[in-house]
Design an enzyme around this catalytic site. Structure first.
Site: not given
Ligand code: PMP
Length: 461
Positions: A82, A213, A247, A326, A412
């Site tokens: 993210t 995903n 992914q 950090t 999410c």
């Molecule tokens: N991009 C993709 C393609 C994902 O599958 C995910 C996790 N579902 C994310 C971004 C976000 O990852 P994170 O929640 O670990 O930051």
């Protein structure tokens, strides 16, 4: 069957949600262990405790850079995918805004910027030995030519991106950026003809994910990169190409040179590494991306000038000034180890997990012939299925009660049962979207577990 701890105690849970997260591999855990209490120093400290820590962070960086054929300095650690996606979109757009608004310069004089020029006019990096804030990237052609201050930068994102791309793009749209959404076909593949029509001189960045995903579709990244490269030559502008490979890395080669990628997101927790670590690869060559010198505003705030990616998090200047704070040393060490493991075992894992998915589908069709696949998954670990007699929300609850962990899409949105934007984007009617569930498999999955899952599903269905 894995004993999984649940709010109510321990139950025999079958985990079929590996696209949401993977367990930390034992060797990864072992590699991380010493960095909690033994080598606990701050990587920014000059003493030996700090040096041990920064050496471990840099070893992980080196491993990741090698695996994707990048340079050491092109790998920026973040807290996950993210944040990497946010840095890519917001960072590039901010840089272009600064340039368009006249706050930045396309080519700062060498004396001011800490850069010097080669005889051919291209900039070379000087004085960037420190990994701290004096270093940054800069692009010569980040801003399209012939633009005035009224022109908005444009961002192109595919319709099936993860929320961390889409919602970031929409947030930027609210700030005045033009956002164009690139459609996909019913298999979940972006429309290259439409993309060609969308690219224009204002395009700052295109973001198309590698592996989706929710449905596991795999995008033709090299073909997209070729299209961008042709457009660059033709227009003299430099739209950048970002891919979210969160992914992808576990099962697909992520060679940035072969794929023609300028920025790439990676995630540790999708490759049997710990949560809390990810990375953004940022190309620093060919597009003229260079180091930058942070300028101090009169009010004392640090405001970087001429640059290509503006940091989202400013502070001590860690990660070459692109991500202050950090470093999460144990997580980064684990990420490096997990990535090396994934790279080494990629073919073996893809074959094993792909065969498990086929085994599951064959068994499921026997007990529930009405099941249909949504889109076409080319990812070994993901399949998205429509159950005509079920509603996703109720079905997920029933499955959970039967001890089977699956999800409606990205983690999410799963909690709120939001209908999937990905399934809508591939043209499925609302009724079908409301009856669909993602199953995802992993290296720890066994045929015994699948047999048991099918047995339980027979009752649920
Ligand atoms: N991009 C993709 C393609 C994902 O599958 C995910 C996790 N579902 C994310 C971004 C976000 O990852 P994170 O929640 O670990 O930051």
């Amino acid at each position: 069957m894995k004993k999984t701890r649940k709010a109510g105690g321990i139950y025999n849970g079958i985990y079929l949600d590996y696209a949401a997260s993977t367990p930390v591999a034992p060797e990864v855990k072992r590699a991380m262990q010493p960095y909690f209490s033994e080598f606990f120093g701050n990587p920014g400290s000059l003493h030996s405790f700090g040096q041990e820590a920064i050496a471990a962070v840099d070893a992980a960086r080196e491993t990741i850079a090698k695996a994707i054929r990048a340079e050491f300095r092109e790998v920026i650690f973040t807290s996950g995918a993210t944040e990497a996606n946010n840095l890519a979109l917001r960072g590039v757009v901010s840089a272009v805004w600064h340039i368009l608004r006249g706050n930045g310069r396309l080519s700062a004089p060498a004396a001011e910027s800490g850069l010097s020029s080669r005889p051919d006019g291209s900039d070379i990096r000087v004085g960037d030995q420190s990994r701290r804030g004096s270093e940054m990237f800069r692009v010569k052609h980040a801003a399209p030519r012939n633009l005035n201050n009224n022109v908005k930068p444009k961002l192109i994102v595919s319709a099936i991106e993860h929320e961390s791309i889409l919602n970031t793009a929409y947030a930027l749209e609210a700030e005045g950026v033009e956002v164009a959404v690139l459609p996909v076909d019913k298999k979940g593949i972006v429309d290259l003809k439409k993309l060609e029509g969308m690219l224009d001189e204002r395009t700052a960045l295109l973001s198309v994910m590698y592996v989706n995903n929710e449905i596991g579709s795999v995008q033709p990244l090299a073909a997209i990169a070729k299209l961008i490269s042709d457009f660059r030559k033709e227009s003299g502008t430099s739209p950048l190409f970002h891919t979210d490979a969160a992914q992808a890395f576990e099962y697909f080669e992520c060679d940035i040179k072969k794929l023609g990628i300028d920025l790439m997101t990676l995630s540790s927790q999708k490759m049997y590494g710990p949560k809390g670590a990810g990375a953004l690869y940022i190309r620093n060559k060919e597009l003229g991306i260079m180091n930058y010198e942070s300028g101090k505003r009169r009010d004392g705030a640090i405001t970087p000038n001429s640059r290509f990616v503006v940091p989202e998090i400013t502070g001590g200047g860690q990660e070459f000034g692109l991500r202050s704070g950090t470093e999460n040393v144990p997580a980064i060490v684990g990420f490096g180890k997990a990535l090396a493991r994934a790279e080494k075992k990629r073919k073996e894992h893809a074959k094993y997990v792909g065969a498990l998915k086929d085994y599951f589908l064959k068994g499921l069709r026997k007990i529930y012939p009405k099941v249909r696949e949504n889109g076409i998954s080319r990812a070994p670990h993901i399949v998205n299925l429509y159950f005509p007699t079920e509603f996703t929300g109720d079905f997920l609850v029933k499955m959970d009660m039967a001890g089977i962990a699956v999800s409606s899409g990205s983690a999410c949105s799963a909690r709120s049962f939001t209908p999937s934007h990905v399934l809508h984007a591939i043209g499925l009617p609302s009724e079908r979207v409301r009856g669909s569930v993602r199953f995802s498999f992993g290296v720890p999955t066994t045929t015994r577990e699948i047999d048991e899952a099918l047995r339980r599903m027979r009752n649920v269905l």
